[in-house]
Design an enzyme around this catalytic site. Structure first.
Site, PDB file in Angstrom:
ATOM      1  N   ASP A  94      -9.499   6.730   9.288  1.00 46.07           N
ATOM      2  CA  ASP A  94     -10.449   5.741   8.785  1.00 46.07           C
ATOM      3  C   ASP A  94     -10.487   4.522   9.702  1.00 46.07           C
ATOM      4  O   ASP A  94     -11.236   3.588   9.449  1.00 46.07           O
ATOM      5  CB  ASP A  94     -10.041   5.324   7.362  1.00 46.07           C
ATOM      6  CG  ASP A  94     -11.061   4.430   6.687  1.00 46.07           C
ATOM      7  OD1 ASP A  94     -12.264   4.748   6.752  1.00 46.07           O
ATOM      8  OD2 ASP A  94     -10.667   3.417   6.076  1.00 46.07           O
TER       9      ASP A  94
ATOM     10  N   GLU B 162     -14.356  -0.219  16.975  1.00 48.81           N
ATOM     11  CA  GLU B 162     -15.195  -0.066  15.787  1.00 48.81           C
ATOM     12  C   GLU B 162     -16.492  -0.834  15.985  1.00 48.81           C
ATOM     13  O   GLU B 162     -16.452  -2.056  16.146  1.00 48.81           O
ATOM     14  CB  GLU B 162     -14.445  -0.555  14.539  1.00 48.81           C
ATOM     15  CG  GLU B 162     -13.219   0.301  14.252  1.00 48.81           C
ATOM     16  CD  GLU B 162     -12.505  -0.033  12.943  1.00 48.81           C
ATOM     17  OE1 GLU B 162     -12.988  -0.925  12.201  1.00 48.81           O
ATOM     18  OE2 GLU B 162     -11.475   0.609  12.657  1.00 48.81           O
TER      19      GLU B 162
ATOM     20  N   ILE C  65       0.835  -1.205   0.000  1.00 48.63           N
ATOM     21  CA  ILE C  65       0.000   0.000   0.000  1.00 48.63           C
ATOM     22  C   ILE C  65       0.870   1.255   0.000  1.00 48.63           C
ATOM     23  O   ILE C  65       0.681   2.166  -0.806  1.00 48.63           O
ATOM     24  CB  ILE C  65      -0.960   0.005   1.197  1.00 48.63           C
ATOM     25  CG1 ILE C  65      -1.954  -1.157   1.086  1.00 48.63           C
ATOM     26  CG2 ILE C  65      -1.705   1.341   1.291  1.00 48.63           C
ATOM     27  CD1 ILE C  65      -2.824  -1.352   2.306  1.00 48.63           C
TER      28      ILE C  65
ATOM     29  N   ASP D 102      10.795   2.821   6.770  1.00 48.72           N
ATOM     30  CA  ASP D 102      10.406   1.410   6.870  1.00 48.72           C
ATOM     31  C   ASP D 102      11.659   0.630   7.233  1.00 48.72           C
ATOM     32  O   ASP D 102      12.758   0.957   6.762  1.00 48.72           O
ATOM     33  CB  ASP D 102       9.835   0.896   5.541  1.00 48.72           C
ATOM     34  CG  ASP D 102       8.996  -0.370   5.716  1.00 48.72           C
ATOM     35  OD1 ASP D 102       9.446  -1.281   6.439  1.00 48.72           O
ATOM     36  OD2 ASP D 102       7.899  -0.442   5.137  1.00 48.72           O
TER      37      ASP D 102
ATOM     38  N   ALA E 263      -4.327   3.034   8.222  1.00 45.83           N
ATOM     39  CA  ALA E 263      -3.665   1.760   8.514  1.00 45.83           C
ATOM     40  C   ALA E 263      -4.329   1.093   9.712  1.00 45.83           C
ATOM     41  O   ALA E 263      -5.276   0.324   9.562  1.00 45.83           O
ATOM     42  CB  ALA E 263      -2.181   1.991   8.754  1.00 45.83           C
ATOM     43  N   ARG E 264      -3.871   1.423  10.924  1.00 47.82           N
ATOM     44  CA  ARG E 264      -4.434   0.861  12.137  1.00 47.82           C
ATOM     45  C   ARG E 264      -4.437   1.929  13.231  1.00 47.82           C
ATOM     46  O   ARG E 264      -3.461   2.658  13.407  1.00 47.82           O
ATOM     47  CB  ARG E 264      -3.635  -0.352  12.621  1.00 47.82           C
ATOM     48  CG  ARG E 264      -3.819  -1.602  11.766  1.00 47.82           C
ATOM     49  CD  ARG E 264      -5.199  -2.215  11.948  1.00 47.82           C
ATOM     50  NE  ARG E 264      -5.387  -3.435  11.183  1.00 47.82           N
ATOM     51  CZ  ARG E 264      -5.934  -3.493   9.983  1.00 47.82           C
ATOM     52  NH1 ARG E 264      -6.345  -2.373   9.380  1.00 47.82           N
ATOM     53  NH2 ARG E 264      -6.090  -4.652   9.366  1.00 47.82           N
TER      54      ARG E 264
ATOM     55  N   HIS F  31     -14.030   3.238   8.284  1.00 51.56           N
ATOM     56  CA  HIS F  31     -13.157   2.141   7.853  1.00 51.56           C
ATOM     57  C   HIS F  31     -13.566   1.634   6.468  1.00 51.56           C
ATOM     58  O   HIS F  31     -13.893   0.458   6.285  1.00 51.56           O
ATOM     59  CB  HIS F  31     -13.191   0.991   8.870  1.00 51.56           C
ATOM     60  CG  HIS F  31     -11.959   0.125   8.787  1.00 51.56           C
ATOM     61  ND1 HIS F  31     -11.486  -0.609   9.849  1.00 51.56           N
ATOM     62  CD2 HIS F  31     -11.095  -0.127   7.758  1.00 51.56           C
ATOM     63  CE1 HIS F  31     -10.409  -1.277   9.491  1.00 51.56           C
ATOM     64  NE2 HIS F  31     -10.157  -1.004   8.219  1.00 51.56           N
ATOM     65  N   ILE F  32     -13.504   2.524   5.483  1.00 59.37           N
ATOM     66  CA  ILE F  32     -13.917   2.183   4.129  1.00 59.37           C
ATOM     67  C   ILE F  32     -12.773   2.297   3.118  1.00 59.37           C
ATOM     68  O   ILE F  32     -13.004   2.240   1.911  1.00 59.37           O
ATOM     69  CB  ILE F  32     -15.099   3.062   3.654  1.00 59.37           C
ATOM     70  CG1 ILE F  32     -14.725   4.562   3.707  1.00 59.37           C
ATOM     71  CG2 ILE F  32     -16.337   2.766   4.452  1.00 59.37           C
ATOM     72  CD1 ILE F  32     -15.740   5.463   3.019  1.00 59.37           C
ATOM     73  N   GLY F  33     -11.552   2.446   3.612  1.00 57.99           N
ATOM     74  CA  GLY F  33     -10.434   2.591   2.686  1.00 57.99           C
ATOM     75  C   GLY F  33     -10.339   1.442   1.696  1.00 57.99           C
ATOM     76  O   GLY F  33     -10.000   1.633   0.528  1.00 57.99           O
TER      77      GLY F  33
END
Length: 310
Positions: free
Chosen positions: A259, A264, A155, A174, A234-235, A284-286
């Site tokens: 998102d 949730e 991603i 990263d 992401a989270r 949360h619709i990514g």
């Protein structure tokens, strides 16, 4: 063999995508998350394979599914929904899929950044309220800005490329550096500290680990440029929500797009955060595009086939 798609009905808009699954055995499709354990048993008590997208499996539920051989998650983060070690101790293969919605999430993350940068939500409210003024609606352009991409997996790599296409300078962080991004775009990898300090926009695309849980906190927010933007598709567990709220209400950060949430549906602090005028909050619709939706079915069935052949 019985395959139970225990909560997948709403996702199956093209029934023809199920044909390969029907070649494996009987397929039963249900819509909505079962509200009781009895409903789980009614739907899947005799299933050999369960495909799921939304429901949480307790260990007690697994104990009551004696025929279950494969538990297939139609997404990536399966450990958020089932105790994988416990399931595997019972001889249940736990499978997930990767890459099915990478482009969907990447596009969504860029869209969230643009929504923040150009004040699209407050501008929409001005017009829909019957007003017509541009006070406070001056935005900023992505071109010429520095975007920090934290996490350059499937991603994050796409996010980096899309921002470069918009004319941004992209830097990255990263532990596994992408040679592709370095060779093709000369993207420079930075420490997380430097990425936050140098970026006008930071977008998160990391997996959650014990080492980075709640890592993005006051220290990082204080180091950011005044008015900088944060995007998290992401989270939620990557971010200290209380510290993010403070950074947004103090004026240190210009805005945030979220998102994902600690709970949730969101509750308590998540709702306070979502209600801020400089926050773009979505449910949360990514991952939720037509193409990714189709991929989730196709990839899940292919995953089941591989598990059966193993």
């Amino acid at each position: 063999m019985k395959i139970c798609m225990i909560d997948m009905g709403v996702f199956i808009e093209k029934p023809e995508l199920l044909e390969p699954a029907k070649e494996l055995g009987e397929v039963a499709v249900y819509t909505g998350v079962p509200e009781t354990e009895d409903e789980v048993i009614r739907r899947a008590g005799d299933a050999d394979i369960i495909v799921f997208a939304l429901m949480q499996f307790t260990n007690e539920m697994l104990d009551k599914l004696p025929n279950l051989k494969i538990l297939q998650f139609a997404g990536t983060g399966v450990s958020n929904f089932v105790d994988v070690a416990y399931a595997e101790s019972k001889g249940i293969k736990v499978c997930n899929i990767v890459g099915y919605g990478s482009n969907a999430v990447a596009e969504f993350g860029v869209a969230m950044a643009l929504t923040l940068a150009r004040n699209i939500l407050p501008a929409n409210k001005v017009v829909t309220s019957g007003s017509w003024n541009q006070d406070g609606l001056m935005g900023r352009e992505i071109a010429g800005s520095t975007v920090g991409v934290a996490g350059t997996g499937s991603i994050g790599r796409l996010v980096a490329e899309k921002f470069i296409g918009l004319g941004a300078k992209v830097i990255a962080c990263d532990i596994f550096e992408s040679q592709y991004l370095k060779d093709k775009y000369n993207i420079e990898y930075k420490s997380m500290e430097d990425l936050f300090k140098e970026s006008d926009i930071v977008t998160l695309h990391m997996l959650v680990t014990p080492e980075n849980t709640r890592m993005i906190d006051k220290k990082y927010f204080d180091s950011m440029k005044d008015g900088a933007l944060l995007v998290n598709v992401a989270r939620a567990e990557l971010v200290n929500t209380d510290d993010l709220y403070e950074a947004l209400t103090s004026g240190k950060l210009g805005g945030a797009a979220v998102d994902v949430y600690d709970h949730e549906p969101p509750a308590d602090m998540d709702l306070k955060l979502a209600a801020l005028p400089n926050v773009v909050a979505t449910p949360h619709i990514g991952f939720y595009s037509e193409q990714a939706n189709d991929n989730s079915i196709i990839f899940s069935i292919n995953s089941i086939k591989k598990a059966l052949e193993a």
